[in-house]
Structure formats: structure tokens, C-alpha cells
Write a protein that holds these residues in place. Structure first.
Motif, short mmCIF file in Angstrom:
data_model
loop_
_atom_site.label_atom_id
_atom_site.label_comp_id
_atom_site.label_asym_id
_atom_site.label_seq_id
_atom_site.Cartn_x
_atom_site.Cartn_y
_atom_site.Cartn_z
N UNK A 1 -18.22 -8.58 52.19
CA UNK A 1 -17.66 -9.78 51.53
C UNK A 1 -17.79 -9.65 50.01
N UNK A 2 -19.00 -9.29 49.56
CA UNK A 2 -19.23 -9.17 48.12
C UNK A 2 -18.43 -8.01 47.53
N UNK B 1 -15.59 -6.92 48.56
CA UNK B 1 -14.19 -7.35 48.48
C UNK B 1 -13.95 -8.16 47.20
N UNK B 2 -14.90 -9.02 46.85
CA UNK B 2 -14.77 -9.79 45.61
C UNK B 2 -14.79 -8.87 44.39
N UNK B 3 -15.69 -7.89 44.41
CA UNK B 3 -15.79 -6.94 43.30
C UNK B 3 -14.49 -6.12 43.21
N UNK B 4 -14.00 -5.67 44.36
CA UNK B 4 -12.76 -4.87 44.37
C UNK B 4 -11.57 -5.67 43.85
N UNK B 5 -11.51 -6.95 44.22
CA UNK B 5 -10.41 -7.81 43.76
C UNK B 5 -10.44 -7.93 42.24
N UNK B 6 -11.62 -8.17 41.70
CA UNK B 6 -11.77 -8.29 40.25
C UNK B 6 -11.46 -6.96 39.56
N UNK B 7 -11.89 -5.85 40.17
CA UNK B 7 -11.61 -4.53 39.61
C UNK B 7 -10.10 -4.28 39.58
#
Length: 175
Positions: free
Chosen positions: A55-56, A58-64
Motif C-alpha cells: 500500500x505504502x 503504491x503511494x510512493x510510486x504514484x508520487x514518483x
């Protein structure tokens, strides 16, 4: 001559006492990985950690991806932008990358959410295992109990001194 004989007798006595002391100490091994694999709560904790990590991440990847898209868009349009627009976009990209670094640290840093979750899930299991090992070691007179997995200098150890199954039994998991 008598002095030399006394010294020899004294040295022999010291060697005998040392040998008896060393022989009196008992050692045991555990295999922490084996013990943990046989505790259902450990598997459950690992699943929780994996779900949270995904989950975390995925959030990091989205921001990247957002930062990457901003940079690529900037590269395409840089030549047609005014100096002020270029500066504004560069600052926005830097801010997004700073936000990304902060999010990574917040989730995966040494004191991040992942480390906190891992400690809260694993520490109780480790404490329970430690107490079981301590009780067995005290009851059976072991001077040292070593974890086979973390003791890289152990080349060979007799299976007779492995008390992993006793630890599992003490914890109520059979073994």
C-alpha cells in the motif's frame, strides 16, 4: 627441585580445574527462523507487513510517477517557456521530489511506519520466544543459548544441542 615440582603440581591443578569448569558449562542452539516459521502469528504478521508495504509503496510510486511526468513535461516545453515559467516549474519539480523523499522516509525510513509496524508485530513474538528460551535454559542449566541463524561462526553443531522444538513446545505450538 621441590619448587619446580610444586609449580608443576599447581599448573596441573589449574588445568584440571579449568577443564572441569569448561565441561560444566552447557550450551544449546535454537533456530529462530525455524521457530518463527512454526508460529502462525508470525505468518499473519508477515502478511500484515507485506500488505502495508505494498500500500505504502503504491503511494510512493504514484508520487514518483507524478514527479517524472512533471519533469518530462518540463523537458518538452522548456524551450518555449519564459524564465519565470521555467523557474516556477523547476521549483514545482523540486518540491514534488522533496515530497517524494519525505514520503519514502515517512514510510520506509529507520523510524518510519514500516519499522514501527514491524516492531509492534514482531517484538511480542520475539519477547515470548526469549522468555521460553530463558525458562528452558534456566531449568536445564544452559550457560549459553545461541541462535544458529545469526551465529555465522558456527561451522557445525550437533543436533542434540538444538532446543528449537522444546521452545516451540513451551510456546504451545508442538514442534
Amino acid at each position: 627441585m621441590i619448587s619446580l615440582m610444586r609449580k608443576s603440581l599447581f599448573i596441573t591443578f589449574l588445568l584440571l580445574v579449568t577443564c572441569l569448569t569448561v565441561r560444566a558449562q552447557r550450551f544449546a542452539l535454537i533456530d529462530m527462523e525455524y521457530i518463527l516459521r512454526n508460529i502462525p502469528a508470525y505468518e499473519s504478521a508477515n502478511q500484515q507487513l507485506e500488505q502495508s508495504s505494498k500500500k505504502w509503496q503504491a503511494e510512493v510510486d504514484k508520487l514518483a510517477q507524478e514527479a517524472k511526468s512533471m519533469y518530462e513535461d518540463y523537458q518538452k516545453k522548456a524551450s518555449s517557456l519564459t524564465d519565470a515559467q521555467r523557474t516556477a516549474r523547476e521549483e514545482a519539480i523540486v518540491n514534488k521530489e522533496t515530497e517524494l523523499a519525505e514520503l519514502r522516509r515517512q514510510y520506509f525510513g529507520p523510524e518510519g511506519e514500516m519499522a514501527k509496524l514491524q516492531a509492534s508485530l514482531m517484538r511480542p513474538l520475539q519477547d515470548e520466544i526469549y522468555e521460553a528460551v530463558k525458562e528452558i535454559a534456566t531449568a536445564k542449566g544452559y550457560a549459553v543459548v545461541t541462535d544458529r541463524a545469526s551465529a555465522s561462526s558456527i561451522i557445525f553443531a550437533s543436533p542434540e544441542i538444538d532446543i528449537s522444538n522444546e521452545v516451540l513446545a513451551k510456546l504451545g505450538y508442538g514442534g
